[in-house]
Design a protein around this motif. Structure first.
Motif, short mmCIF file in Angstrom:
data_model
loop_
_atom_site.label_atom_id
_atom_site.label_comp_id
_atom_site.label_asym_id
_atom_site.label_seq_id
_atom_site.Cartn_x
_atom_site.Cartn_y
_atom_site.Cartn_z
N PHE A 271 0.70 9.40 6.46
CA PHE A 271 -0.31 9.85 5.51
C PHE A 271 -0.63 8.73 4.51
CE2 PHE A 271 -2.75 12.72 3.03
CZ PHE A 271 -2.45 12.46 1.70
N PHE A 272 0.42 8.02 4.07
CA PHE A 272 0.22 6.91 3.13
C PHE A 272 -0.68 5.84 3.72
CE2 PHE A 272 1.10 3.94 -0.16
CZ PHE A 272 1.31 2.70 0.45
N LEU B 144 -4.31 4.45 2.55
CA LEU B 144 -4.48 3.02 2.32
C LEU B 144 -5.68 2.48 3.10
CD1 LEU B 144 -3.17 0.64 0.80
CD2 LEU B 144 -1.88 0.15 2.88
N ALA B 145 -5.83 2.96 4.35
CA ALA B 145 -6.95 2.51 5.19
C ALA B 145 -8.29 2.93 4.61
CB ALA B 145 -6.78 3.05 6.60
N VAL C 145 -13.89 -2.69 0.80
CA VAL C 145 -14.64 -3.70 1.55
C VAL C 145 -16.13 -3.40 1.51
CG1 VAL C 145 -15.07 -4.60 3.87
CG2 VAL C 145 -12.73 -4.33 3.06
N LYS C 146 -16.48 -2.09 1.65
CA LYS C 146 -17.90 -1.70 1.62
C LYS C 146 -18.52 -2.05 0.28
CE LYS C 146 -20.92 2.15 2.83
NZ LYS C 146 -21.83 2.01 1.70
#
Length: 661
Positions: free
Chosen positions: A303-304, A308-309, A316-317
């Motif tokens: 889940f972490f 994070l992703a 980044v966007k």
């Protein structure tokens, strides 16, 4: 018994989710109106950010309409047994072409029905004349006609109505020197405080709330507010020319306690938890607990990493967006100037609704007066959405590098405080659409020379976009509302929010279909492929609209039948009387041969088969009498899609679509 670590997890989990049963206070504020979040019923209509509730006609008529906020309002909280208080503020006007022809008035109402629309006349658009007790409502009426049927005191009063139009209490608006029919903008405040069991109505010609209410009623409305209600306005006329308009509207409920998280304690004391840890358990239970612990140990890190992703993707966007904006500024540094947000904000009076001069898919257009330079501009303000930003970037990147006398000149731009703003030169005669189809009978009439000039100028600028630019520009949204008229009625093409760039040797632009119905080429509707020939089709429809004074799709007089302009003109051409399509307002003040040529050019451009349409360069040559007109068949050809679009084009890969702006 549960292991301690699972018990702690459950206790924490129980605190994460607040109760969904508690009602919440509602607030909304419409400084001006759009179709978003609103329902318009009956004869109500939207124009320049203002809602008209009844028909705008110069002759007496019977009309009714209503405006309703789409979302139901919670007025009662079962959990706390609390009824909400509410307050609303709105500005309205009641105008009349003929002061001797007045009635009937408007209402602000609350109703469990989101389709509230009543009969014209004294029914105020609130109840049905044949079922006068069917509708359930609470309403404040602003009545402009004495109707004995409902025991009205006079023709200028305010009253409280509950489920019927015989008011519980009324007050004469003249007690505060308010004439409801004056045509002036009137601001109303309606306050209901449930703890005081009191409803007050205030009226003023200014935006300052009076100290004393015009209408004050001691009443407990909690019994009528036990269910969700819809809020809105209604109005009606009967054989009058009265026009009822709502200019802005604020509404809020209050009195509910803030929604708080609820926990579900397990009645476990500290000692009982300690006892749990000391209780002997079997080996099978221990194995079960180990498997459970292993599962949580794996799920937790997983889940972490998911969180994070997601965080990384958003970061980044944002970085890419900032980089795009910096690149954009660098690209146009040598072009139009960059305005500060402070300048534009001051020039538009804080984007005040009174400065709105147009609306579109991109956003609103405001008149801007720059005091320091003494110039007037038109500011396009992008909607706060991904689409709005992409259209802003498209329009700015395209038009910043274009130069043509028939384009709307771009003066500058601004990208600050989350706002996306384009500043254009102000066009004093507005859009071609407004001039061709004026709302008032005394509008500007375009002369035949003006219309010819518009046809030539528009073909000239399209020839420039299609064939003279380094990269071909496909506009994709050519229509009369996107063609502005300067002080000498010269056409200026604007609104490049849907435009696309492409290299001259590339395949057609592949995109989702965009544009306006009635102006779209059949192959564009079918395949979603934009080419210069789809622009030519739209140009042809515009030329027919200019010559005939009719919209592309229009309701036939005294009928419900819709008429397509291209089909209508083609039918007259088949009958050998194409000039009968000329705008009747010209009263024959044109040369018949010139009118015939313009109408035939329009039909040739609107040919169903794109392969049979002329290039825009050929059109310009025809209008300048440099080449002979094209032959146009007497009968409109059947729909065909042999339009130089192959199957390979239709399913072209992403490489070919990378040329889009």
């Amino acid at each position: 018994m549960l292991p301690r670590n699972l018990l702690v997890f459950l206790l924490l989990f129980s605190f994460k989710f607040p109760s969904l049963a508690s009602a919440e206070n509602t607030t909304f504020d419409f400084q001006y109106f759009t179709v978003r979040d609103l329902t318009l019923l009956g004869d109500s209509h939207l124009k320049n950010g203002i809602v008209g509730l009844t028909r705008e006609l110069g002759v007496p008529s019977s009309s009714s309409g209503s405006l309703i906020y789409n979302n139901p309002i919670h007025f009662f909280d079962q959990e706390s047994n609390t009824t909400a208080s509410f307050a609303t503020k709105f500005s309205f006007s009641i105008n009349n072409v003929n002061p001797s022809s007045f009635g009937d008035g408007l209402t602000f109402f609350l109703s469990p029905d989101n389709q509230t629309l009543g009969s014209p006349g004294g029914y105020l658009g609130l109840v049905n004349s044949s079922q006068s007790t069917k509708n359930k409502f609470l309403a404040i009426e602003f009545d402009t006609k004495l109707d004995a049927q409902f025991n009205d005191p006079n023709q200028n009063h305010v009253g409280l109505d509950i489920n019927k139009l015989n008011s519980i209490k009324t007050a004469d608006a003249m007690l505060q020197d308010i004439d409801l029919k004056s045509g002036n903008l009137i601001t109303a405040w309606i306050d209901y405080k449930n703890d005081l069991r009191a409803l007050n109505v205030f009226l003023s010609y200014s935006t300052l709330k009076p100290l004393t209410p015009l209408l004050s009623v001691d009443i407990d409305l909690s019994g009528y507010l036990k269910e969700d209600m819809f809020v809105g306005f209604s109005a009606s006329t009967e054989g009058s020319t009265e026009v009822h308009s709502i200019v802005n509207w604020k509404f809020k409920t209050f009195g509910f306690l803030p929604v708080r998280p609820r926990s579900h304690p397990h009645n476990v004391s500290d000692s009982s938890v300690t006892i749990i840890s000391d209780v002997p358990v079997s080996n099978s239970t221990n194995k079960h607990h180990k498997r459970l612990g292993l599962g949580l140990g794996i799920a937790g890190p997983a889940f972490f990493f998911v969180v994070l992703a997601v965080f990384g993707y958003v970061s980044v966007k944002k970085w890419k967006d900032m980089r795009t904006e910096k690149c954009l500024k660098a690209e146009i540094l040598a072009g139009p100037r960059e305005f500060s947000y402070k300048e534009v904000h001051a020039a538009t009076r804080g984007f005040h609704s009174s400065r709105i001069i147009g609306r579109g898919a991109f956003g609103n257009v405001y008149k801007a007066i720059f005091v320091s330079s003494g110039t007037i501009g038109a500011v396009k303000r992008s909607k706060h959405s991904h689409e709005g930003k992409s259209e802003f970037l498209a329009e700015l990147s395209i038009i910043a590098g274009l130069r043509h006398k028939n384009l709307v000149p771009l003066q500058g731009w601004c990208a600050e405080k989350g706002e996306l703003l384009l500043v254009y030169e102000f066009m004093p005669n507005g859009s071609l659409d407004k001039v061709l189809h004026p709302e008032a009978e005394n509008g500007i009439l375009l002369t035949w020379p003006h219309r010819q000039n518009i046809a030539v100028g528009l073909s000239s600028v399209l020839a420039y976009l299609h064939q003279e630019c380094e990269q071909q520009v496909i506009h994709r949204d050519i229509k009369t509302s996107n063609i502005m008229l300067d002080g000498n009625f010269n056409p200026r093409l604007g609104d490049f929010g849907l435009a696309r760039l492409m290299d001259h040797d590339k395949s057609p632009v592949s995109t989702l279909t965009a544009g306006t119905m009635g102006y779209l080429a059949p192959e564009y509707l079918q395949y979603g492929k934009a080419t210069e020939k789809t622009d030519v089709f739209s140009y042809g429809v515009v030329i027919l609209e200019v010559a005939c004074g009719k919209r592309p799709i229009e309701r036939e007089p005294n009928s419900q039948k819709m008429v397509n302009l291209v089909d209508w003109v083609w039918k007259l051409h088949g009958e050998g009387r194409i000039t009968a399509a000329a705008d009747k307002r010209l009263n024959g003040d044109f040369k018949e041969e010139e009118m015939r040529k313009l109408l035939l050019v329009g039909l040739s451009c609107a040919h169903p088969d794109s392969a049979q349409r002329p290039s825009i360069r050929r059109v310009l040559q025809i209008l300048n009498n440099e080449v002979e007109p094209m032959a146009v068949p007497r009968m409109k050809p059947s729909l065909s899609f042999s339009c130089s679009l192959t199957v390979e084009d239709i399913v072209s890969d992403d490489e070919e679509s990378k040329t889009t702006a």
